[in-house]
Design a protein around this motif. Structure first.
Motif, PDB file in Angstrom:
ATOM      1  N   SER A  83       0.843  -1.196   0.000  1.00  0.00           N
ATOM      2  CA  SER A  83       0.000   0.000   0.000  1.00  0.00           C
ATOM      3  C   SER A  83       0.878   1.246   0.000  1.00  0.00           C
ATOM      4  O   SER A  83       2.064   1.196   0.363  1.00  0.00           O
ATOM      5  CB  SER A  83      -0.932   0.031   1.225  1.00  0.00           C
ATOM      6  N   MET A  84       0.264   2.369  -0.395  1.00  0.00           N
ATOM      7  CA  MET A  84       0.976   3.641  -0.389  1.00  0.00           C
ATOM      8  C   MET A  84       1.299   4.075   1.035  1.00  0.00           C
ATOM      9  O   MET A  84       2.370   4.609   1.319  1.00  0.00           O
ATOM     10  CB  MET A  84       0.112   4.730  -1.067  1.00  0.00           C
ATOM     11  N   VAL A  85       0.331   3.831   1.941  1.00  0.00           N
ATOM     12  CA  VAL A  85       0.515   4.266   3.330  1.00  0.00           C
ATOM     13  C   VAL A  85       1.678   3.519   3.974  1.00  0.00           C
ATOM     14  O   VAL A  85       2.538   4.119   4.629  1.00  0.00           O
ATOM     15  CB  VAL A  85      -0.778   4.055   4.133  1.00  0.00           C
ATOM     16  N   ALA A  86       1.735   2.204   3.793  1.00  0.00           N
ATOM     17  CA  ALA A  86       2.810   1.409   4.393  1.00  0.00           C
ATOM     18  C   ALA A  86       4.165   1.792   3.802  1.00  0.00           C
ATOM     19  O   ALA A  86       5.176   1.878   4.509  1.00  0.00           O
ATOM     20  CB  ALA A  86       2.526  -0.078   4.193  1.00  0.00           C
ATOM     21  N   ALA A  87       4.190   2.024   2.485  1.00  0.00           N
ATOM     22  CA  ALA A  87       5.445   2.427   1.842  1.00  0.00           C
ATOM     23  C   ALA A  87       5.893   3.799   2.353  1.00  0.00           C
ATOM     24  O   ALA A  87       7.100   4.036   2.552  1.00  0.00           O
ATOM     25  CB  ALA A  87       5.269   2.461   0.332  1.00  0.00           C
ATOM     26  N   ALA A  88       4.919   4.701   2.580  1.00  0.00           N
ATOM     27  CA  ALA A  88       5.255   6.034   3.063  1.00  0.00           C
ATOM     28  C   ALA A  88       5.928   5.982   4.422  1.00  0.00           C
ATOM     29  O   ALA A  88       6.878   6.729   4.700  1.00  0.00           O
ATOM     30  CB  ALA A  88       3.989   6.895   3.128  1.00  0.00           C
ATOM     31  N   GLU A  89       5.484   5.097   5.304  1.00  0.00           N
ATOM     32  CA  GLU A  89       6.083   4.958   6.634  1.00  0.00           C
ATOM     33  C   GLU A  89       7.535   4.491   6.532  1.00  0.00           C
ATOM     34  O   GLU A  89       8.412   4.992   7.245  1.00  0.00           O
ATOM     35  CB  GLU A  89       5.261   3.968   7.470  1.00  0.00           C
ATOM     36  N   VAL A  90       7.808   3.554   5.629  1.00  0.00           N
ATOM     37  CA  VAL A  90       9.170   3.032   5.462  1.00  0.00           C
ATOM     38  C   VAL A  90      10.084   4.090   4.866  1.00  0.00           C
ATOM     39  O   VAL A  90      11.242   4.245   5.271  1.00  0.00           O
ATOM     40  CB  VAL A  90       9.156   1.771   4.573  1.00  0.00           C
ATOM     41  N   LEU A  91       9.558   4.825   3.889  1.00  0.00           N
ATOM     42  CA  LEU A  91      10.370   5.786   3.149  1.00  0.00           C
ATOM     43  C   LEU A  91      10.471   7.152   3.831  1.00  0.00           C
ATOM     44  O   LEU A  91      11.251   8.002   3.389  1.00  0.00           O
ATOM     45  CB  LEU A  91       9.794   5.978   1.740  1.00  0.00           C
ATOM     46  N   GLY A  92       9.703   7.372   4.886  1.00  0.00           N
ATOM     47  CA  GLY A  92       9.715   8.671   5.550  1.00  0.00           C
ATOM     48  C   GLY A  92       9.070   9.754   4.715  1.00  0.00           C
ATOM     49  O   GLY A  92       9.491  10.918   4.751  1.00  0.00           O
ATOM     50  N   MET A  93       8.034   9.388   3.946  1.00  0.00           N
ATOM     51  CA  MET A  93       7.326  10.328   3.083  1.00  0.00           C
ATOM     52  C   MET A  93       5.849  10.324   3.461  1.00  0.00           C
ATOM     53  O   MET A  93       5.377   9.450   4.189  1.00  0.00           O
ATOM     54  CB  MET A  93       7.486   9.915   1.609  1.00  0.00           C
ATOM     55  N   SER A  94       5.131  11.279   2.933  1.00  0.00           N
ATOM     56  CA  SER A  94       3.684  11.279   3.125  1.00  0.00           C
ATOM     57  C   SER A  94       3.052  10.374   2.066  1.00  0.00           C
ATOM     58  O   SER A  94       3.630  10.184   0.977  1.00  0.00           O
ATOM     59  CB  SER A  94       3.124  12.697   2.998  1.00  0.00           C
TER      60      SER A  94
END
Length: 296
Positions: free
Chosen positions: A18-29
């Motif tokens: 998901s975009m949300v899970a990837a955002a947490e790993v990458l430090g992005m919104s």
């Protein structure tokens, strides 16, 4: 470069689901992640993901593209890991340049424990009395002596070494003992090429000075060669005290005029830069500083 970053973002979205899970790993919104995926699809002009309110699924093109993106991501992670290893542990090839006179026991004693303790570290030594370009030769660390010229290199002064007037017993048996500096002119001198350029200044026990211009019978650019000539009884030479301890102890060389001191020379550890040194250089600096400090 931006495209490579987007490929990593895409691979992370697929891995995390998901975009949300990837955002947490990458430090992005999440919106920034979504924007990167849209830009990737615009640049490739093909849809990579099927988006629904519940999940993301790969298109056929996305599945093929993901394999390449995952490889890019893996290579980037491996590169970061290798850099971390170089930063945190002494690994890789350590390249050290030093004068020929340092090719004996001190440098071996300094570096052998380091090599024994770290199997991932290899060593390449360059012994030369002529200074070499550290950057051009990819030298990590150099030992240099004497006066250093101004440069962008970083020099760490670790001590000074006393120079001793030396001769072999065979030479003194032939020429007679030397008990005062006034007996030095006319002796058979063995000198480095640059030692005849300026007068030798000797300081006595009461602060008196005696200047002598060396007229060498044998001159060369290698201190070890001069030492061999001196040991063979061919003449008098100036030798670094810390390099001839064994010869003095067993009587193969005798120190002349021990109450008169020749100028000492500085010993420096030189690196191309001070900041962000890899671990192999930091460890080597510490080891060499411990073992190369001149003794009494």
């Amino acid at each position: 470069m931006e495209q490579l970053k987007r490929m990593v973002v895409f691979a992370t979205v697929v891995d995390r689901g998901s975009m949300v899970a990837a955002a947490e790993v990458l430090g992005m919104s999440p919106s920034a992640v979504s924007q990167q995926i849209r830009k990737l699809e615009l640049s490739t002009q093909i849809s990579l993901l099927h988006r629904t309110t519940r999940k993301l699924t790969l298109t056929e093109a996305g599945a093929l593209f993901y394999q390449s993106c995952a490889q890019v991501q893996q290579l980037a992670q491996q590169a970061e890991q290798r850099l971390a290893e170089l930063r945190d542990a002494p690994v890789g090839e350590l390249r050290i340049a030093a004068p020929v006179g340092f090719s004996g026991r001190p440098i071996t004693q300094a570096l052998m424990p380091l090599l024994q303790a770290h199997s991932g570290l290899s060593l390449k030594l360059f012994f030369n009395d002529e200074q070499i370009d550290l950057v051009e030769q990819r030298i990590d660390l150099a030992i240099r002596v004497g006066r250093l010229e101004d440069s962008s290199l970083v020099a760490r002064h670790i001590g000074d070494s006393r120079m001793l007037l030396c001769a072999a017993p065979a030479y003194l048996a032939r020429k007679g003992p030397v008990s005062h500096p006034e007996q030095l002119p006319g002796q058979d001198w063995l000198a480095l090429n640059n030692e005849s350029l300026a007068p030798l200044l000797l300081r006595g026990p009461q602060g008196q000075e005696y200047k002598l211009r060396i007229d060498s019978r044998v001159s060369c650019n290698n201190i070890l060669a001069l030492r061999h000539f001196t040991l063979a009884g061919m003449g008098i030479s100036l030798q670094p005290q810390q390099e001839i301890r064994e010869e003095l102890a067993d009587g193969r060389l005798l120190a002349l005029l021990p109450d008169w001191q020749a100028p000492s020379f500085g010993i420096y550890l030189v690196t191309p830069r001070r900041d962000a040194q890899p671990a192999k250089v930091r460890y080597a600096l510490q080891a060499l500083q411990r073992h190369l400090l001149p003794g009494p």
